[in-house]
Design a protein around this motif. Sequence first.
Motif, PDB file in Angstrom:
ATOM      1  N   LEU A 146      22.414  23.683  34.032  1.00 55.44           N
ATOM      2  CA  LEU A 146      21.777  23.045  34.948  1.00 55.44           C
ATOM      3  C   LEU A 146      20.476  22.630  34.810  1.00 55.44           C
ATOM      4  O   LEU A 146      19.939  20.956  35.672  1.00 55.44           O
ATOM      5  CB  LEU A 146      21.866  23.854  36.207  1.00 55.44           C
ATOM      6  N   GLY A 147      19.674  23.161  34.044  1.00 56.90           N
ATOM      7  CA  GLY A 147      18.416  22.492  33.906  1.00 56.90           C
ATOM      8  C   GLY A 147      17.768  20.972  33.212  1.00 56.90           C
ATOM      9  O   GLY A 147      17.628  20.083  33.325  1.00 56.90           O
ATOM     10  N   THR A 148      18.955  20.942  32.083  1.00 60.52           N
ATOM     11  CA  THR A 148      19.441  19.860  31.796  1.00 60.52           C
ATOM     12  C   THR A 148      20.253  19.032  32.248  1.00 60.52           C
ATOM     13  O   THR A 148      19.742  17.765  32.070  1.00 60.52           O
ATOM     14  CB  THR A 148      20.325  20.703  29.480  1.00 60.52           C
ATOM     15  N   LEU A 149      21.118  18.796  32.433  1.00 64.32           N
ATOM     16  CA  LEU A 149      21.549  18.689  33.772  1.00 64.32           C
ATOM     17  C   LEU A 149      21.043  17.826  34.971  1.00 64.32           C
ATOM     18  O   LEU A 149      21.261  16.542  35.306  1.00 64.32           O
ATOM     19  CB  LEU A 149      22.503  18.918  34.416  1.00 64.32           C
ATOM     20  N   ARG A 150      19.925  18.760  35.470  1.00 62.08           N
ATOM     21  CA  ARG A 150      19.301  18.403  36.434  1.00 62.08           C
ATOM     22  C   ARG A 150      18.065  16.657  36.339  1.00 62.08           C
ATOM     23  O   ARG A 150      18.779  16.050  36.718  1.00 62.08           O
ATOM     24  CB  ARG A 150      18.271  18.680  37.452  1.00 62.08           C
ATOM     25  N   VAL A 151      17.621  17.219  35.094  1.00 60.50           N
ATOM     26  CA  VAL A 151      16.029  16.641  33.951  1.00 60.50           C
ATOM     27  C   VAL A 151      17.084  15.083  34.433  1.00 60.50           C
ATOM     28  O   VAL A 151      16.564  14.534  33.757  1.00 60.50           O
ATOM     29  CB  VAL A 151      15.309  17.637  33.143  1.00 60.50           C
ATOM     30  N   THR A 152      18.651  15.731  32.762  1.00 57.19           N
ATOM     31  CA  THR A 152      18.937  14.306  32.696  1.00 57.19           C
ATOM     32  C   THR A 152      19.431  13.517  33.280  1.00 57.19           C
ATOM     33  O   THR A 152      19.116  11.661  33.162  1.00 57.19           O
ATOM     34  CB  THR A 152      19.999  14.409  31.709  1.00 57.19           C
ATOM     35  N   GLN A 153      19.962  13.454  35.138  1.00 57.12           N
ATOM     36  CA  GLN A 153      20.424  12.790  36.061  1.00 57.12           C
ATOM     37  C   GLN A 153      19.151  12.352  36.617  1.00 57.12           C
ATOM     38  O   GLN A 153      19.637  11.136  36.538  1.00 57.12           O
ATOM     39  CB  GLN A 153      20.929  13.710  36.969  1.00 57.12           C
ATOM     40  N   ALA A 154      18.657  12.705  36.751  1.00 56.24           N
ATOM     41  CA  ALA A 154      16.596  12.328  37.576  1.00 56.24           C
ATOM     42  C   ALA A 154      16.431  11.196  36.707  1.00 56.24           C
ATOM     43  O   ALA A 154      15.413  10.092  37.090  1.00 56.24           O
ATOM     44  CB  ALA A 154      15.782  13.518  37.525  1.00 56.24           C
ATOM     45  N   LEU A 155      16.649  11.229  35.602  1.00 52.73           N
ATOM     46  CA  LEU A 155      15.754   9.840  34.389  1.00 52.73           C
ATOM     47  C   LEU A 155      16.463   9.431  33.358  1.00 52.73           C
ATOM     48  O   LEU A 155      16.160   8.497  32.725  1.00 52.73           O
ATOM     49  CB  LEU A 155      15.137  10.518  33.057  1.00 52.73           C
ATOM     50  N   LEU A 156      17.618   9.059  33.904  1.00 51.16           N
ATOM     51  CA  LEU A 156      18.855   8.616  32.808  1.00 51.16           C
ATOM     52  C   LEU A 156      18.564   6.915  33.594  1.00 51.16           C
ATOM     53  O   LEU A 156      18.689   6.483  32.554  1.00 51.16           O
ATOM     54  CB  LEU A 156      20.395   9.217  33.291  1.00 51.16           C
ATOM     55  N   LEU A 203      10.470   4.251  30.042  1.00 49.87           N
ATOM     56  CA  LEU A 203      10.915   5.702  29.804  1.00 49.87           C
ATOM     57  C   LEU A 203      11.643   5.426  28.460  1.00 49.87           C
ATOM     58  O   LEU A 203      12.822   5.379  28.462  1.00 49.87           O
ATOM     59  CB  LEU A 203      11.656   6.415  30.754  1.00 49.87           C
ATOM     60  N   THR A 204      11.534   5.745  27.336  1.00 51.54           N
ATOM     61  CA  THR A 204      12.219   5.962  26.109  1.00 51.54           C
ATOM     62  C   THR A 204      12.430   6.685  25.993  1.00 51.54           C
ATOM     63  O   THR A 204      13.857   6.863  24.962  1.00 51.54           O
ATOM     64  CB  THR A 204      11.457   4.739  24.981  1.00 51.54           C
ATOM     65  N   LEU A 205      12.600   8.001  25.974  1.00 48.70           N
ATOM     66  CA  LEU A 205      12.176   9.632  25.483  1.00 48.70           C
ATOM     67  C   LEU A 205      12.715  10.907  26.111  1.00 48.70           C
ATOM     68  O   LEU A 205      11.453  11.271  26.883  1.00 48.70           O
ATOM     69  CB  LEU A 205      11.692   9.339  24.155  1.00 48.70           C
ATOM     70  N   LEU A 206      13.543  11.275  26.641  1.00 52.54           N
ATOM     71  CA  LEU A 206      13.693  12.610  27.017  1.00 52.54           C
ATOM     72  C   LEU A 206      13.730  13.783  26.347  1.00 52.54           C
ATOM     73  O   LEU A 206      15.505  13.618  25.364  1.00 52.54           O
ATOM     74  CB  LEU A 206      14.349  12.903  28.467  1.00 52.54           C
ATOM     75  N   VAL A 207      13.112  14.691  26.339  1.00 56.14           N
ATOM     76  CA  VAL A 207      13.026  16.019  25.845  1.00 56.14           C
ATOM     77  C   VAL A 207      13.720  17.116  26.210  1.00 56.14           C
ATOM     78  O   VAL A 207      12.585  18.257  26.779  1.00 56.14           O
ATOM     79  CB  VAL A 207      12.327  15.551  24.137  1.00 56.14           C
ATOM     80  N   THR A 236      25.658  22.541  25.236  1.00 52.94           N
ATOM     81  CA  THR A 236      26.849  21.222  24.444  1.00 52.94           C
ATOM     82  C   THR A 236      27.600  20.904  24.706  1.00 52.94           C
ATOM     83  O   THR A 236      28.320  19.184  24.541  1.00 52.94           O
ATOM     84  CB  THR A 236      26.897  22.374  22.321  1.00 52.94           C
ATOM     85  N   ALA A 237      28.202  21.235  25.682  1.00 52.30           N
ATOM     86  CA  ALA A 237      29.387  20.661  26.416  1.00 52.30           C
ATOM     87  C   ALA A 237      29.562  19.724  27.165  1.00 52.30           C
ATOM     88  O   ALA A 237      29.915  17.779  26.644  1.00 52.30           O
ATOM     89  CB  ALA A 237      30.582  21.625  26.590  1.00 52.30           C
ATOM     90  N   LEU A 238      28.549  19.277  27.528  1.00 51.14           N
ATOM     91  CA  LEU A 238      27.362  18.543  28.759  1.00 51.14           C
ATOM     92  C   LEU A 238      26.785  17.503  27.528  1.00 51.14           C
ATOM     93  O   LEU A 238      27.005  16.169  28.226  1.00 51.14           O
ATOM     94  CB  LEU A 238      26.162  19.207  29.459  1.00 51.14           C
ATOM     95  N   VAL A 239      26.220  17.836  26.730  1.00 53.57           N
ATOM     96  CA  VAL A 239      25.784  17.084  25.585  1.00 53.57           C
ATOM     97  C   VAL A 239      26.765  16.255  25.314  1.00 53.57           C
ATOM     98  O   VAL A 239      26.856  14.101  24.998  1.00 53.57           O
ATOM     99  CB  VAL A 239      24.980  17.320  24.506  1.00 53.57           C
ATOM    100  N   GLY A 240      27.877  16.383  24.860  1.00 56.51           N
ATOM    101  CA  GLY A 240      28.841  15.875  23.949  1.00 56.51           C
ATOM    102  C   GLY A 240      29.402  14.617  25.288  1.00 56.51           C
ATOM    103  O   GLY A 240      30.343  13.473  24.468  1.00 56.51           O
ATOM    104  N   THR A 241      29.645  14.940  26.603  1.00 55.50           N
ATOM    105  CA  THR A 241      30.735  14.771  27.294  1.00 55.50           C
ATOM    106  C   THR A 241      29.649  13.630  27.643  1.00 55.50           C
ATOM    107  O   THR A 241      30.412  12.250  28.030  1.00 55.50           O
ATOM    108  CB  THR A 241      30.633  15.314  28.500  1.00 55.50           C
ATOM    109  N   LEU A 242      28.250  13.540  27.410  1.00 59.40           N
ATOM    110  CA  LEU A 242      27.678  12.398  28.156  1.00 59.40           C
ATOM    111  C   LEU A 242      27.564  11.455  26.983  1.00 59.40           C
ATOM    112  O   LEU A 242      27.484  10.562  27.291  1.00 59.40           O
ATOM    113  CB  LEU A 242      26.061  13.199  27.828  1.00 59.40           C
ATOM    114  N   GLY A 279      15.819   0.136  28.184  1.00 56.36           N
ATOM    115  CA  GLY A 279      16.877  -0.616  26.734  1.00 56.36           C
ATOM    116  C   GLY A 279      17.276  -0.365  25.819  1.00 56.36           C
ATOM    117  O   GLY A 279      18.306  -0.628  24.544  1.00 56.36           O
ATOM    118  N   ALA A 280      15.773   0.736  25.544  1.00 56.42           N
ATOM    119  CA  ALA A 280      16.105   1.607  23.876  1.00 56.42           C
ATOM    120  C   ALA A 280      15.805   3.069  23.905  1.00 56.42           C
ATOM    121  O   ALA A 280      14.749   3.343  23.635  1.00 56.42           O
ATOM    122  CB  ALA A 280      15.786   1.118  22.827  1.00 56.42           C
ATOM    123  N   GLY A 281      16.945   3.801  25.118  1.00 58.61           N
ATOM    124  CA  GLY A 281      17.331   5.282  25.559  1.00 58.61           C
ATOM    125  C   GLY A 281      17.107   6.163  24.927  1.00 58.61           C
ATOM    126  O   GLY A 281      18.388   6.103  23.933  1.00 58.61           O
TER     127      GLY A 281
END
Length: 251
Positions: A111-121, A78-82, A158-164, A128-130
């Motif tokens: 929270l949708g962005t948070l859930r999916v990002t946490q699950a797939l991170l 898995l290299t890309l999450l949109v 956007t605050a979530l993304v910048g923090t990540l 090695g190239a996500g």
Amino acid sequence: MVQKKIAVVTGASSGIGAATARRLVTEGYHVVAAARRLDRLETFVKEAGDATAVACDVTSDESVAELAAVVARLDGPLTLLVNNAGGARGMDPVAQGPVADWQWMYDVNVLGTLRVTQALLPALEASGAGSVVTIGSTAAFTAYEGGGGYAAAKHAQTALVGTLRLELAGKPVRVIEIDPGMVHTDEFSLNRFGDQAKADKVYAGVKEPLVADDIADCVAWVATRPQHVNVDRLVVRPIAQAAQHKVVRES
């Protein structure tokens, strides 16, 4: 045999998500198309061939966990999450805006962005190239009358993304934000207003608003840059829109 890279696209049953899923197939990804409307996703898979459909509600922990489980069973990195799933409800002033609408917008967009990002991170990092690409909005940095709930949710996203991005510094995962302005899709404004006439009025007189394929093109471009290139934020508007409140309309 070389394994295909895997891309997950949420909100892939219509609009920007559907256009992005189609485009990423042509870029050589095995696309996992995730959305609530499984029938539409299955049609996409039949047309695209090399893709997987997953019924997923990003507001549900259990549903997102199942998405991650499906991805884990696939053969390839898995290299890309949109993170595309999102939306707006209503144009009420802050003084009258239904709390339920604000809550829905926050749950889906943030929270949708948070859930999916946490699950797939973990899988993205293990590749090695996500890359994590989140579809935001120009509402993420500009307030406007009637858009309080949506703007608040997109500011939070956007605050979530910048923090990540800060927290992943030094790890092999890029964090990218694409913020579209006016994009004419079949459902965004209709879902927001629940009325076709009101939805059509948003785009009335605008000669060439952006379309879903324009944003899919942006996703493909940032995702296919060399891995050391991180496009932090890409703001894209139609030429007729100079700012959130400045749109040229022909009579």
